[in-house]
Every structure is written in structure tokens, then in C-alpha cells.
Design a protein around this motif. Structure first.
Motif, PDB file in Angstrom:
ATOM      1  N   ARG A   1       0.870  -1.202  -0.069  1.00 16.99           N
ATOM      2  CA  ARG A   1      -0.064  -0.078  -0.064  1.00 16.99           C
ATOM      3  C   ARG A   1       0.866   1.337  -0.229  1.00 16.99           C
ATOM      4  O   ARG A   1       0.411   2.354  -0.558  1.00 16.99           O
ATOM      5  N   GLU A   2       2.080   1.140   0.580  1.00 16.17           N
ATOM      6  CA  GLU A   2       2.992   2.271   0.952  1.00 16.17           C
ATOM      7  C   GLU A   2       3.933   2.402  -0.082  1.00 16.17           C
ATOM      8  O   GLU A   2       4.702   3.266  -0.382  1.00 16.17           O
ATOM      9  N   GLY A   3       3.582   1.435  -1.418  1.00 15.07           N
ATOM     10  CA  GLY A   3       4.448   1.665  -2.557  1.00 15.07           C
ATOM     11  C   GLY A   3       6.189   1.234  -2.173  1.00 15.07           C
ATOM     12  O   GLY A   3       6.876   1.792  -3.036  1.00 15.07           O
ATOM     13  N   ARG A   4       6.307   0.177  -1.360  1.00 21.73           N
ATOM     14  CA  ARG A   4       7.730   0.013  -1.077  1.00 21.73           C
ATOM     15  C   ARG A   4       8.088  -1.058  -2.095  1.00 21.73           C
ATOM     16  O   ARG A   4       9.386  -1.532  -2.060  1.00 21.73           O
ATOM     17  N   SER A   5       7.292  -2.068  -2.839  1.00 24.21           N
ATOM     18  CA  SER A   5       7.334  -2.769  -3.795  1.00 24.21           C
ATOM     19  C   SER A   5       8.163  -4.292  -3.387  1.00 24.21           C
ATOM     20  O   SER A   5       9.367  -4.522  -3.397  1.00 24.21           O
ATOM     21  N   PRO A   6       7.702  -4.724  -2.061  1.00 23.40           N
ATOM     22  CA  PRO A   6       8.190  -6.065  -1.523  1.00 23.40           C
ATOM     23  C   PRO A   6       7.981  -7.079  -2.691  1.00 23.40           C
ATOM     24  O   PRO A   6       7.269  -6.958  -3.619  1.00 23.40           O
ATOM     25  N   PRO A   7       8.641  -8.147  -2.416  1.00 23.32           N
ATOM     26  CA  PRO A   7       8.202  -9.066  -3.415  1.00 23.32           C
ATOM     27  C   PRO A   7       6.911  -9.965  -3.455  1.00 23.32           C
ATOM     28  O   PRO A   7       6.147  -9.523  -2.529  1.00 23.32           O
ATOM     29  N   PRO A   8       6.509 -10.384  -4.704  1.00 18.62           N
ATOM     30  CA  PRO A   8       5.047 -10.554  -4.690  1.00 18.62           C
ATOM     31  C   PRO A   8       4.532 -11.746  -3.686  1.00 18.62           C
ATOM     32  O   PRO A   8       5.407 -12.647  -3.382  1.00 18.62           O
ATOM     33  N   TRP A   9       3.361 -11.494  -3.214  1.00 23.14           N
ATOM     34  CA  TRP A   9       2.750 -12.425  -1.945  1.00 23.14           C
ATOM     35  C   TRP A   9       1.381 -12.208  -2.234  1.00 23.14           C
ATOM     36  O   TRP A   9       0.921 -11.469  -1.570  1.00 23.14           O
ATOM     37  N   ARG A  10       0.689 -13.172  -3.027  1.00 22.63           N
ATOM     38  CA  ARG A  10      -0.589 -12.819  -3.286  1.00 22.63           C
ATOM     39  C   ARG A  10      -1.736 -13.869  -2.587  1.00 22.63           C
ATOM     40  O   ARG A  10      -2.739 -13.459  -2.479  1.00 22.63           O
ATOM     41  N   ASP A  11      -1.320 -15.214  -2.159  1.00 17.55           N
ATOM     42  CA  ASP A  11      -2.293 -16.085  -1.677  1.00 17.55           C
ATOM     43  C   ASP A  11      -1.656 -16.249  -0.175  1.00 17.55           C
ATOM     44  O   ASP A  11      -0.337 -16.797   0.126  1.00 17.55           O
ATOM     45  N   ARG A  12      -2.685 -16.002   0.822  1.00 13.16           N
ATOM     46  CA  ARG A  12      -2.256 -16.090   2.172  1.00 13.16           C
ATOM     47  C   ARG A  12      -2.552 -17.609   2.715  1.00 13.16           C
ATOM     48  O   ARG A  12      -2.234 -17.775   3.816  1.00 13.16           O
ATOM     49  N   SER A  13      -2.803 -18.393   1.767  1.00 10.64           N
ATOM     50  CA  SER A  13      -3.092 -19.667   2.418  1.00 10.64           C
ATOM     51  C   SER A  13      -1.898 -20.550   2.586  1.00 10.64           C
ATOM     52  O   SER A  13      -0.967 -20.385   2.018  1.00 10.64           O
ATOM     53  N   PRO A  14      -1.914 -21.117   4.084  1.00  9.37           N
ATOM     54  CA  PRO A  14      -0.499 -21.877   4.177  1.00  9.37           C
ATOM     55  C   PRO A  14       0.018 -22.520   3.201  1.00  9.37           C
ATOM     56  O   PRO A  14       1.376 -22.438   3.063  1.00  9.37           O
ATOM     57  N   ALA A  15      -0.616 -23.364   2.378  1.00  5.75           N
ATOM     58  CA  ALA A  15       0.237 -24.053   1.397  1.00  5.75           C
ATOM     59  C   ALA A  15       0.850 -23.311   0.259  1.00  5.75           C
ATOM     60  O   ALA A  15       2.025 -23.636  -0.124  1.00  5.75           O
TER      61      ALA A  15
END
Length: 245
Positions: A66-80
């Protein structure tokens, strides 16, 4: 250092770790690489036990996006589907030396395995054990305030090369108490220790932390073990042997 003004009123000491009780190299060249190299494997093996840490990491990741820091992608929060993105994000946070509560909690769990296996032993400066014993004999409380988790703090002092130093320590405080640059954090710690801020002496190698502690009313000392003083605003401390001898 000369005794701080009103040192007769000092009833408790609050200590930073890096550069204060412990060589910076131990943290940056031993602890951090140890956690970094084992983060992914640890998450895979202990996924069910670190769900809360993963959820907090995911929340921090969303805030970074949200703050535009460009972290590595992480879209799915499911444990697997979270383990590889979580490990990548952990590395990203470490590269930036972020004082992330979730990161510090995870690092503490990884170090716990290392200490229990005997792969890690905490390091402290030679003057630290005798100073802790001296202050305890004087009837003064000693506590730790570090960005590392309370678990990591306890491990370092309980399994140090100088032996178990935890009997000399009354309390441990981390970023769950508040930021180290926030005066209110030091007021909270003083209350937790049952002391007025003016009865607590805070020792650190970071001037901004000392400024915050002083704003809260604490006495302060700037640790300069391996360098020249960077500030004349706080009394310099080259060894704990100089502090309340």
C-alpha cells in the motif's frame, strides 16, 4: 563515564544489546546469516506452529504494498501457498534491517533451534557479566530493551559463552512495547519496572534511542565500545566497568 546526575537515585538499568552488551558482529555476522539461511526450511518444517507469525508477516507485506515499497510478490495467504513468498519477504525485510515484529519473532524461533542444538552461543563483552553481578549486588534491577524478540533476548543471555546470565536480569522488552525511538516506550518500561523514569539509566549505542529515553526522563549513557563518541549530548561509556562501580 562519570556517575550520571542523581546516580544515587538510579534504581534500575535498561540495556540495549547490539553494540552495548554484545558485539555488533555477533548479530550481523552470526545471528542474521544463521536465520536467513534457514528461514525457508524452518517455515516448511514448522508451518503449523508459525501460523500467527505468517499472518502478521502477510499483514506487514500488505502495508508495504500500500505504501509503495515494492516488496516481493505475495498474493495467496493460504498456508500451502505462503511458504516461498514468506521466505522471500523475510529476506527482503532482512536486507533492509527492518525492525519488523513478525520478522523478529520468526528469527527468535530459528535461533531457538540453533541454541538448543548447540550451534549458537550468545556473546557478550567481557565486562558485562561482572557489571550485571555488581549492579545486582547493589540492589539495582537490570532489564533489556532490544528490537530483537523477547525470546531472542532470553536465548542470548541464558546460553551465553559466559554462562547463564538471566538470574541478573529482571525484565525483557521488545518492539511489542513500542518503538525504540519513541519516548512513550521508555515510560511504559519504567512503569513495568515499578520505577519513575528518573530512577532508570538507559545505555545504548544509538543516539536517537537515548534522546527518546531522555525525553521520557531517564538518565542516559552512550556506549562507544568500538568507535569515537558520535554525540556529546550523552555521557560516553567505553566499558560497563565505568558505570556505577
Amino acid at each position: 563515564m562519570p556517575d550520571p546526575p542523581g546516580s544515587g537515585r538510579v534504581r534500575a538499568l535498561l540495556l540495549d544489546i547490539e553494540g552495548t552488551t554484545t558485539p555488533v558482529d555477533f548479530v550481523t555476522r552470526v545471528l542474521f546469516p544463521y536465520a536467513r539461511g534457514r528461514a525457508r526450511d524452518f517455515l516448511i518444517r514448522r508451518a503449523s506452529e508459525v501460523r500467527d507469525d505468517l499472518a502478521l508477516l502477510f499483514s506487514e507485506h500488505e502495508a508495504d504494498e500500500r505504501e509503495g515499497r515494492s516488496p516481493p510478490p505475495w498474493r495467496d495467504r493460504s498456508p500451502a501457498e505462503s511458504l516461498d513468498p514468506a521466505a522471500a519477504y523475510v529476506h527482503w525485510l532482512m536486507d533492509r534491517d527492518r525492525k519488523s515484529t513478525a520478522l523478529k519473532a520468526l528469527q527468535g524461533r530459528i535461533w531457538d533451534e540453533g541454541y538448543q542444538a548447540g550451534s549458537l552461543r550468545g556473546q557478550v563483552y567481557p565486562d558485562v557479566p561482572r557489571a550485571l553481578a555488581r549492579w545486582r549486588a547493589q540492589g539495582r534491577d537490570v532489564a533489556i530493551f532490544s528490537s530483537g524478540s523477547v525470546l531472542a533476548q532470553r536465548l542470548l543471555f541464558s546460553r551465553s559463552e559466559a554462562g547463564d546470565l538471566t538470574p541478573f536480569l529482571r525484565g525483557y522488552f521488545d518492539t511489542t512495547t513500542g518503538a525504540k525511538g519513541d519516548a512513550e516506550s521508555y515510560r511504559k518500561i519504567a512503569r513495568a519496572l515499578g520505577q519513575a523514569p528518573g530512577s532508570v539509566l538507559f545505555l545504548s549505542d544509538i543516539t536517537a534511542e537515548l534522546d527518546a529515553a531522555r525525553s521520557a526522563g531517564m538518565a542516559t549513557g552512550l556506549c562507544v565500545r568500538e568507535a569515537s563518541p558520535a554525540s556529546a549530548d550523552h555521557p560516553a561509556v567505553r566499558s560497563f566497568d565505568e558505570v556505577l562501580p
